[in-house]
Design a protein around this motif. Structure first.
Motif, mmCIF file in Angstrom:
data_model
loop_
_atom_site.group_PDB
_atom_site.id
_atom_site.type_symbol
_atom_site.label_atom_id
_atom_site.label_comp_id
_atom_site.label_asym_id
_atom_site.label_seq_id
_atom_site.Cartn_x
_atom_site.Cartn_y
_atom_site.Cartn_z
ATOM 1 N N GLY A 5 0.858 -1.257 0.204
ATOM 2 C CA GLY A 5 -0.047 -0.074 0.009
ATOM 3 C C GLY A 5 0.593 1.299 0.075
ATOM 4 N N ASN A 6 2.127 1.333 -0.361
ATOM 5 C CA ASN A 6 3.081 2.404 -0.267
ATOM 6 C C ASN A 6 2.931 3.031 -1.925
ATOM 7 O OD1 ASN A 6 4.113 2.150 2.237
ATOM 8 N ND2 ASN A 6 4.806 0.155 1.367
ATOM 9 N N THR A 7 2.983 4.384 -1.907
ATOM 10 C CA THR A 7 3.281 5.242 -2.985
ATOM 11 C C THR A 7 5.013 5.686 -2.937
ATOM 12 O OG1 THR A 7 2.202 6.894 -2.077
ATOM 13 C CG2 THR A 7 0.884 5.562 -3.534
ATOM 14 N N VAL A 8 5.584 5.765 -4.045
ATOM 15 C CA VAL A 8 6.808 6.264 -3.809
ATOM 16 C C VAL A 8 7.069 7.547 -4.761
ATOM 17 C CG1 VAL A 8 9.463 5.633 -4.079
ATOM 18 C CG2 VAL A 8 7.814 4.041 -3.156
ATOM 19 N N SER A 9 7.852 8.579 -4.508
ATOM 20 C CA SER A 9 8.155 9.594 -5.411
ATOM 21 C C SER A 9 9.611 9.894 -5.015
ATOM 22 C CB SER A 9 7.144 10.815 -5.365
ATOM 23 O OG SER A 9 7.076 11.185 -3.870
ATOM 24 N N TYR A 10 10.283 10.574 -5.930
ATOM 25 C CA TYR A 10 11.555 11.123 -5.552
ATOM 26 C C TYR A 10 12.034 12.340 -6.365
ATOM 27 C CZ TYR A 10 13.089 9.150 -10.278
ATOM 28 O OH TYR A 10 13.114 8.857 -11.754
ATOM 29 N N VAL A 11 12.997 13.176 -5.894
ATOM 30 C CA VAL A 11 13.547 14.575 -6.542
ATOM 31 C C VAL A 11 15.146 14.191 -6.668
ATOM 32 C CG1 VAL A 11 13.816 16.870 -6.578
ATOM 33 C CG2 VAL A 11 11.577 15.741 -5.726
ATOM 34 N N ILE A 12 15.515 14.683 -7.797
ATOM 35 C CA ILE A 12 17.227 14.618 -8.057
ATOM 36 C C ILE A 12 17.536 15.902 -8.119
ATOM 37 C CG2 ILE A 12 18.834 13.597 -9.326
ATOM 38 C CD1 ILE A 12 17.059 11.460 -10.482
ATOM 39 N N HIS A 13 18.677 16.401 -7.330
ATOM 40 C CA HIS A 13 19.319 17.744 -7.652
ATOM 41 C C HIS A 13 20.707 17.541 -8.079
ATOM 42 C CE1 HIS A 13 15.712 19.101 -5.343
ATOM 43 N NE2 HIS A 13 15.848 20.054 -5.990
ATOM 44 N N ARG A 14 21.074 18.087 -9.102
ATOM 45 C CA ARG A 14 22.755 18.046 -9.207
ATOM 46 C C ARG A 14 23.056 19.102 -8.567
ATOM 47 N NH1 ARG A 14 25.464 20.100 -14.853
ATOM 48 N NH2 ARG A 14 24.081 21.878 -14.410
ATOM 49 N N MET A 15 24.380 18.788 -7.868
ATOM 50 C CA MET A 15 24.771 19.523 -6.803
ATOM 51 C C MET A 15 25.717 20.565 -7.528
ATOM 52 S SD MET A 15 23.326 18.277 -4.457
ATOM 53 C CE MET A 15 24.005 19.307 -2.810
ATOM 54 N N CYS A 16 25.100 21.586 -8.363
ATOM 55 C CA CYS A 16 25.749 22.686 -8.802
ATOM 56 C C CYS A 16 25.112 24.066 -8.664
ATOM 57 C CB CYS A 16 25.610 22.550 -10.409
ATOM 58 S SG CYS A 16 26.524 20.818 -10.846
ATOM 59 N N PRO A 17 25.521 25.187 -8.700
ATOM 60 C CA PRO A 17 24.958 26.448 -8.290
ATOM 61 C C PRO A 17 24.047 26.894 -9.467
ATOM 62 C CG PRO A 17 27.106 26.992 -8.391
ATOM 63 C CD PRO A 17 27.192 25.193 -8.778
ATOM 64 N N VAL A 18 24.510 26.567 -10.661
ATOM 65 C CA VAL A 18 24.239 27.298 -11.808
ATOM 66 C C VAL A 18 23.232 26.313 -12.719
ATOM 67 C CG1 VAL A 18 24.613 28.634 -13.980
ATOM 68 C CG2 VAL A 18 26.018 28.821 -12.061
ATOM 69 N N PRO A 19 21.988 26.562 -12.951
ATOM 70 C CA PRO A 19 21.387 25.550 -13.604
ATOM 71 C C PRO A 19 21.561 25.556 -15.329
ATOM 72 C CG PRO A 19 19.876 27.645 -13.214
ATOM 73 C CD PRO A 19 21.220 27.854 -12.756
ATOM 74 N N PRO A 66 29.197 21.596 -15.708
ATOM 75 C CA PRO A 66 30.312 21.667 -14.628
ATOM 76 C C PRO A 66 31.562 22.410 -14.918
ATOM 77 C CG PRO A 66 29.498 19.390 -14.571
ATOM 78 C CD PRO A 66 28.905 20.001 -15.884
ATOM 79 N N ASN A 67 31.850 23.357 -14.177
ATOM 80 C CA ASN A 67 33.211 23.913 -14.196
ATOM 81 C C ASN A 67 33.118 25.128 -15.556
ATOM 82 O OD1 ASN A 67 34.445 22.747 -11.886
ATOM 83 N ND2 ASN A 67 35.061 20.976 -13.493
ATOM 84 N N ALA A 68 31.759 25.192 -16.094
ATOM 85 C CA ALA A 68 31.583 25.988 -17.167
ATOM 86 C C ALA A 68 31.236 27.390 -16.642
ATOM 87 C CB ALA A 68 30.757 25.851 -18.270
ATOM 88 N N THR A 69 31.522 28.546 -17.448
ATOM 89 C CA THR A 69 30.971 29.830 -16.788
ATOM 90 C C THR A 69 29.968 30.168 -17.614
ATOM 91 O OG1 THR A 69 33.478 30.487 -16.429
ATOM 92 C CG2 THR A 69 31.710 32.215 -16.785
#
Length: 212
Positions: free
Chosen positions: A130-144, A148-151
């Protein structure tokens, strides 16, 4: 002079009355003890049941971790990993100093990805517990939407990463510079899973994954 024997009948009657009174007190005490014991057993049963539902929700949350891991494994090497995809519960950045309230703020789960679960025995749109499951993923970066490492937007996208240590392959190989290789840094991803089960049992599981 005549002597008359005193009758003990009144005394026996008084003793019978005292015994009945004591028996009633003992009976009431035993009844109260039995009621207290029954309530204690009922409480223990409810607590054990709640613990069971809680453990079931935690176990169901593992399905969310595995689903997020599978999605990242299929997407991390594609250009889509640098862009938000709310339909998959994926976000390419986190806000500096972010501390979302996963427990009481429903907005934190507004774009969560809901797993498709089905119980073969009942056909319900949950797992068999009887369980429902959901998730959220975040990339650990400050700029959307930035590699990575780009300006981007004048800001260097310094992500949470695991730097690779220098490794050498094979045994007996000369450990000189040409024989060393260094893999790229592994970007970190935060996976937060929520599992909701019967009796309002809710479990939250959070883990960090990194790209290899």
């Amino acid at each position: 002079m005549k002597r008359y024997a005193q009758s003990s009948l009144p005394r026996r009657r008084r003793q019978r009355g005292v015994t009945l009174f004591i028996a009633l007190i003992v009976l009431v005490a035993m009844t109260m003890a039995a009621v207290a014991m029954m309530r204690s057993v009922d409480t223990a049963t409810v607590v054990a049941g709640n613990i069971g539902f809680r453990q079931s929700a935690v176990n169901a949350a593992d399905q969310g971790v595995q689903a997020a891991y599978a999605w990242l494994g299929a997407t991390v090497t594609t250009p889509a990993i640098t862009s938000d995809d709310a339909t998959k519960g994926y976000f390419s950045s986190v806000t500096a100093g972010e501390a979302p309230d996963w427990y009481t703020n429903s907005a934190s789960w507004a774009n969560a990805f809901n797993l498709t679960l089905t119980c073969p025995a009942t056909g319900a749109s949950t797992d068999c517990a009887g369980n429902t499951v959901s998730y959220v993923i975040h990339r650990m970066c400050p700029v959307p939407s930035c590699a990575p490492n780009a300006t981007c937007f004048g800001v260097t996208n310094v992500c949470g990463q695991t730097l690779s240590s220098t490794a050498v392959s094979g045994e007996g190989v000369e450990q000189s510079a040409p024989n060393f290789f260094t893999t790229p840094p592994a970007t970190h991803y935060r996976v937060t899973v929520r599992s909701i089960g019967p009796r309002a049992s809710i479990a939250y599981v959070q883990t960090m994954l990194r790209a290899q």
